[in-house]
Design an enzyme around this catalytic site. Structure first.
Site, PDB file in Angstrom:
ATOM      1  N   ASP A   1       0.858  -1.195   0.000  1.00 50.46           N
ATOM      2  CA  ASP A   1       0.000   0.000   0.000  1.00 50.46           C
ATOM      3  C   ASP A   1       0.891   1.240   0.000  1.00 50.46           C
ATOM      4  OD1 ASP A   1      -2.214   1.595   0.150  1.00 50.46           O
ATOM      5  OD2 ASP A   1      -2.659   1.173   2.246  1.00 50.46           O
TER       6      ASP A   1
ATOM      7  N   HIS B   1      -9.611  -1.568  -7.669  1.00 52.85           N
ATOM      8  CA  HIS B   1      -9.360  -0.385  -6.837  1.00 52.85           C
ATOM      9  C   HIS B   1      -8.428   0.628  -7.517  1.00 52.85           C
ATOM     10  CE1 HIS B   1      -8.907   2.074  -3.349  1.00 52.85           C
ATOM     11  NE2 HIS B   1      -7.645   1.738  -3.142  1.00 52.85           N
TER      12      HIS B   1
HETATM   13  C1  HEM Z   1      -9.380  -0.759   3.149  1.00 55.28           C
HETATM   14  C2  HEM Z   1      -9.279   0.202   2.273  1.00 55.28           C
HETATM   15  C3  HEM Z   1      -8.172   0.313   1.276  1.00 55.28           C
HETATM   16  C4  HEM Z   1      -7.161  -0.552   0.973  1.00 55.28           C
HETATM   17  C5  HEM Z   1      -6.857  -1.899   1.593  1.00 55.28           C
HETATM   18  C6  HEM Z   1      -6.377   0.078  -0.075  1.00 55.28           C
HETATM   19  C7  HEM Z   1      -5.268  -0.492  -0.662  1.00 55.28           C
HETATM   20  C8  HEM Z   1      -4.628   0.000  -1.779  1.00 55.28           C
HETATM   21  C9  HEM Z   1      -3.589  -0.663  -2.517  1.00 55.28           C
HETATM   22  C10 HEM Z   1      -3.018  -2.026  -2.163  1.00 55.28           C
HETATM   23  C11 HEM Z   1      -3.244   0.119  -3.565  1.00 55.28           C
HETATM   24  C12 HEM Z   1      -2.212  -0.187  -4.678  1.00 55.28           C
HETATM   25  C13 HEM Z   1      -0.811   0.291  -4.394  1.00 55.28           C
HETATM   26  C14 HEM Z   1      -0.671   1.761  -4.198  1.00 55.28           C
HETATM   27  O1  HEM Z   1      -0.534   2.550  -5.153  1.00 55.28           O
HETATM   28  O2  HEM Z   1      -0.725   2.166  -3.026  1.00 55.28           O
HETATM   29  C15 HEM Z   1      -4.024   1.325  -3.463  1.00 55.28           C
HETATM   30  C16 HEM Z   1      -3.955   2.387  -4.316  1.00 55.28           C
HETATM   31  C17 HEM Z   1      -4.631   3.558  -4.141  1.00 55.28           C
HETATM   32  N1  HEM Z   1      -5.637   3.798  -3.236  1.00 55.28           N
HETATM   33 FE1  HEM Z   1      -6.321   2.537  -1.839  1.00 55.28          FE
HETATM   34  N2  HEM Z   1      -6.931   1.286  -0.379  1.00 55.28           N
HETATM   35  C18 HEM Z   1      -8.027   1.467   0.419  1.00 55.28           C
HETATM   36  C19 HEM Z   1      -8.878   2.557   0.435  1.00 55.28           C
HETATM   37  C20 HEM Z   1      -8.706   3.685  -0.321  1.00 55.28           C
HETATM   38  C21 HEM Z   1      -9.536   4.850  -0.267  1.00 55.28           C
HETATM   39  C22 HEM Z   1     -10.745   5.038   0.646  1.00 55.28           C
HETATM   40  C23 HEM Z   1      -9.031   5.743  -1.164  1.00 55.28           C
HETATM   41  C24 HEM Z   1      -9.504   7.138  -1.501  1.00 55.28           C
HETATM   42  C25 HEM Z   1     -10.756   7.553  -1.385  1.00 55.28           C
HETATM   43  C26 HEM Z   1      -7.872   5.129  -1.763  1.00 55.28           C
HETATM   44  C27 HEM Z   1      -7.044   5.734  -2.680  1.00 55.28           C
HETATM   45  C28 HEM Z   1      -6.027   5.098  -3.363  1.00 55.28           C
HETATM   46  C29 HEM Z   1      -5.221   5.752  -4.397  1.00 55.28           C
HETATM   47  C30 HEM Z   1      -5.289   7.201  -4.825  1.00 55.28           C
HETATM   48  C31 HEM Z   1      -4.358   4.767  -4.901  1.00 55.28           C
HETATM   49  C32 HEM Z   1      -3.325   4.929  -6.010  1.00 55.28           C
HETATM   50  C33 HEM Z   1      -4.039   4.864  -7.349  1.00 55.28           C
HETATM   51  C34 HEM Z   1      -3.100   5.158  -8.508  1.00 55.28           C
HETATM   52  O3  HEM Z   1      -2.936   6.345  -8.840  1.00 55.28           O
HETATM   53  O4  HEM Z   1      -2.548   4.179  -9.034  1.00 55.28           O
HETATM   54  N3  HEM Z   1      -7.706   3.867  -1.241  1.00 55.28           N
HETATM   55  N4  HEM Z   1      -4.881   1.219  -2.382  1.00 55.28           N
END
Ligand code: HEM
Length: 292
Positions: free
Chosen positions: A132, A203
């Site tokens: 993450d 996601h």
């Molecule tokens: C339990 C909830 C969540 C989990 C387990 C989670 C996990 C992850 C993971 C594993 C990634 C891919 C690696 C990375 O770029 O960090 C990611 C990307 C991302 N997540 Fe989450 N996330 C969660 C909730 C959220 C929420 C609520 C938001 C915003 C409202 C969010 C925004 C983002 C963004 C902006 C990216 C990068 C997207 C990109 O530009 O490639 N995430 N998340």
């Protein structure tokens, strides 16, 4: 103008989130001044809810309550509090005691309503095993995304934090084959590579920061939490405003095209709040934008 430095640093081994409500008819100025002097922005980050600004009769541009999203699928809870402290360190016992000291300073005006302990898992992984923070902007891009600039003294150097506690349903997650788990994220767990042709519900497709108009970059500092048999992620994102986070959350909940984020098949938010993190001055946190 400097920001609270923890915002631009990688996550610590341990953290503790404290949420406070306002006591009725309390004079919050002395308590806020004491907290601002005691928080260094590094081991303790201070975040102010809109209710505090309102109680001081200040309208602070960009500071608002966590949104009620009536068309969100699934529904997103709102648990906006008056104040948030993010304590960061090496050891949970130290954070508990540091929290007690700050709670005592806050006590004339604020009472604690929730505390969540969180920690770094392996190399910054969610408890489902996925890395993450990969697409977090770095260096100058992180400052550009997370820190307010060009808005005047007292606001420049500040940041807008969205905090949500998510509860995972591990039985649902574990019941999926690995390919389906990978498709929920749009990245492979084994090598963290993005999956070509991932479903639109993935996601990283829902939240792809450069795909928004305007682009929606945030700096995420999320960390897992465990309490008894329950566990999940404390999601934490810093922005130069709340807008980028809010655009992502809307797209995750089907607002733009009716497609909800596949993450909801195994996790859901329990809480949600917005907090303004003032800049750092020479003698602690700078509250001049609040007239203090
Ligand atoms: C339990 C909830 C969540 C989990 C387990 C989670 C996990 C992850 C993971 C594993 C990634 C891919 C690696 C990375 O770029 O960090 C990611 C990307 C991302 N997540 Fe989450 N996330 C969660 C909730 C959220 C929420 C609520 C938001 C915003 C409202 C969010 C925004 C983002 C963004 C902006 C990216 C990068 C997207 C990109 O530009 O490639 N995430 N998340």
């Amino acid at each position: 103008m400097k920001s609270q430095s923890a915002i631009l640093e990688s996550i610590p081994d341990h953290a503790r989130h404290l949420f406070f409500k306002l006591k009725p008819a309390a004079d919050l100025r002395p308590a806020l001044r004491a907290l601002a002097a005691a928080c260094d922005g590094q081991s303790a980050v201070l975040g102010i809810g809109v209710e505090v600004a309102a109680a001081l009769n200040v309208e602070l541009t960009g500071l608002r309550a966590f949104p009620d999203l009536p068309d969100a699928r699934p529904a997103i809870p709102v648990t906006q509090h008056a104040l948030w402290l993010w304590l960061r360190g090496d050891e949970p016992g130290d954070l508990l005691l540091q929290g007690h000291a700050l709670e005592a300073l806050a006590a004339p005006a604020f009472s604690l309503v929730q505390a969540i302990d969180s920690f770094r898992h392996q190399d910054s992984r969610d408890l489902t095993g996925y890395e993450d923070g990969t697409e977090n902007p770095k260096d100058d891009a992180a400052i550009e995304a997370a820190i307010a600039q060009g808005q005047g003294v007292g606001i420049d150097g500040s940041s807008f934090a969205a905090v949500q506690q998510w509860l995972h349903d591990f039985a649902s997650f574990d019941a999926m084959p690995r390919s389906e788990q990978d498709n929920c994220y749009g990245r492979r767990r084994d090598d963290n590579e993005e999956i070509d042709g991932a479903p639109e519900s993935a996601h990283v497709k829902r939240t792809a920061q450069e795909d928004f108009e305007p682009e929606a970059f945030v700096v995420r500092r999320s960390m897992p939490w465990v309490a008894g048999a329950d566990a999940g992620l404390v999601f934490l994102a810093f922005g130069k405003s709340f807008d980028a986070y809010e655009a992502q959350l809307r797209r995750m909940t089907g607002h733009d095209d009716g497609i909800s984020d596949a993450l909801f098949s195994f996790t859901r938010p329990l809480t949600g709040g917005y907090y303004w993190c003032p800049p750092l001055g020479v003698a602690g946190i700078d509250l001049q934008a609040l007239g203090l």
